[in-house]
Design a protein around this motif. Structure first.
Motif, PDB file in Angstrom:
ATOM      1  N   HIS A 114       0.859  -1.184   0.000  1.00  0.00           N
ATOM      2  CA  HIS A 114       0.000   0.000   0.000  1.00  0.00           C
ATOM      3  C   HIS A 114       0.896   1.235   0.000  1.00  0.00           C
ATOM      4  N   LEU A 137      -5.304   8.276   0.027  1.00  0.00           N
ATOM      5  CA  LEU A 137      -5.912   6.949  -0.069  1.00  0.00           C
ATOM      6  C   LEU A 137      -7.360   6.951   0.416  1.00  0.00           C
ATOM      7  N   LYS A 157      -9.569   4.348  -2.168  1.00  0.00           N
ATOM      8  CA  LYS A 157      -8.764   3.126  -2.184  1.00  0.00           C
ATOM      9  C   LYS A 157      -8.643   2.512  -0.794  1.00  0.00           C
ATOM     10  N   SER A 212     -11.758   0.447  -0.289  1.00  0.00           N
ATOM     11  CA  SER A 212     -11.814  -0.741  -1.143  1.00  0.00           C
ATOM     12  C   SER A 212     -10.760  -1.765  -0.739  1.00  0.00           C
ATOM     13  N   ASP A 213      -9.571  -1.296  -0.324  1.00  0.00           N
ATOM     14  CA  ASP A 213      -8.528  -2.217   0.134  1.00  0.00           C
ATOM     15  C   ASP A 213      -8.998  -3.035   1.331  1.00  0.00           C
TER      16      ASP A 213
END
Length: 275
Positions: A206, A213, A218, A221-222
């Motif tokens: 990451h 982020l 993201k 979603s991660d």
């Protein structure tokens, strides 16, 4: 460099300067160097010290008639018999240039009072707690993650830790990996703590600043989680001044209200030091 130094029965070595009034003289128990920029150390705890997990104290060294003191978050929880700290190394820093050289048996000075805004009592109850940190700003969260009160107030805890390189993330990774085996809070942490580590320079799984982020989505979603919402979430922020401002602006834009001990709210920021 990475192997910890430890000492069983420690004793304060002779001091070259008189000790200021209203200051504890405590002994270094162990030191661990993570990189050429970061190290942790543990000292004996004053019997009279009472503090909330997440607070900081002023520490210094007995190396001058008027020693320099700086704010350091206590990384150990309020129930620990020792005090742990996580520090950056600054070659020409008025304190850290010498502090990084300490060894077990050396003396460290500590003022009596503890304080700070990163305490769970400054937040109203919610489902999820997000701890946003950069560098040594992870220290107060190391304390809070090992405190049963955190898990009484929140169902899920998300810790983010951003540094330049992967080696600088090891402290946080070891911290979270050890929670399950902790004899006091291990049973509370099972399946409830998530670590999200990011780097800004060295390649890693990451990458990027945490604000970018989160802003891009993201981060969510991660982790496969819902977006931040003041109805269900609380946020604690500690680290670089730039990050503090960016995350504060971000959560305020989402409707979060800053809290304090007098008026608990949705998020809190530690401004006492830059990590």
């Amino acid at each position: 460099m990475n192997s910890p130094l430890s000492l069983g029965n420690v004793a304060v070595r002779p001091l070259a300067f008189p000790i200021p009034a209203n200051v504890h003289v405590k002994t270094v128990v162990s030191v661990k160097h993570y990189t050429d920029r970061l190290f942790s150390f543990r000292i004996t705890r004053p019997q009279s010290l009472r503090f909330r997990s997440g607070e900081f104290v002023m520490i210094g060294l007995p190396n001058a008639e008027k020693p320099v003191f700086r704010a350091y978050s206590v990384a150990s929880p309020a129930w620990d018999d020792e005090l742990e700290f996580f520090s950056i190394k600054v070659p020409d820093g008025p304190l850290t240039s010498e502090l990084q050289k300490i060894q077990p048996g050396d003396a460290v000075l500590m003022r009596h009072k503890s304080t700070g805004t990163l305490v769970v009592d400054a937040l109203t109850p919610a489902k999820r707690l997000f701890m946003i940190s950069t560098g040594t700003g992870i220290a107060p969260f190391a304390s809070l993650l090992r405190d049963p009160d955190t898990y009484e107030k929140f169902e899920q805890v998300f810790l983010t830790h951003t540094s330049r390189d992967r080696a600088e993330l090891v402290y946080g990774q070891e911290l979270v990996a050890g929670l399950a085996d902790d004899p006091l809070i291990g049973e509370f942490t099972q399946g409830r703590v998530t670590l999200y580590s990011t780097t800004t320079r060295e390649e890693s799984s990451h990458m990027g600043r945490i604000t970018a982020l989160i802003g891009s989505g993201k981060f969510y979603s991660d982790l496969g989680i819902e977006e931040l919402d003041p109805a269900t979430d609380r946020v604690m922020i500690c680290g670089s001044m730039h990050m503090l401002k960016d995350v504060k602006d971000l959560v305020e834009s989402l409707g979060f209200k800053e809290g304090s001990l007098n008026h608990p709210g949705d998020f809190v920021v530690e401004r006492a030091f830059v990590g």
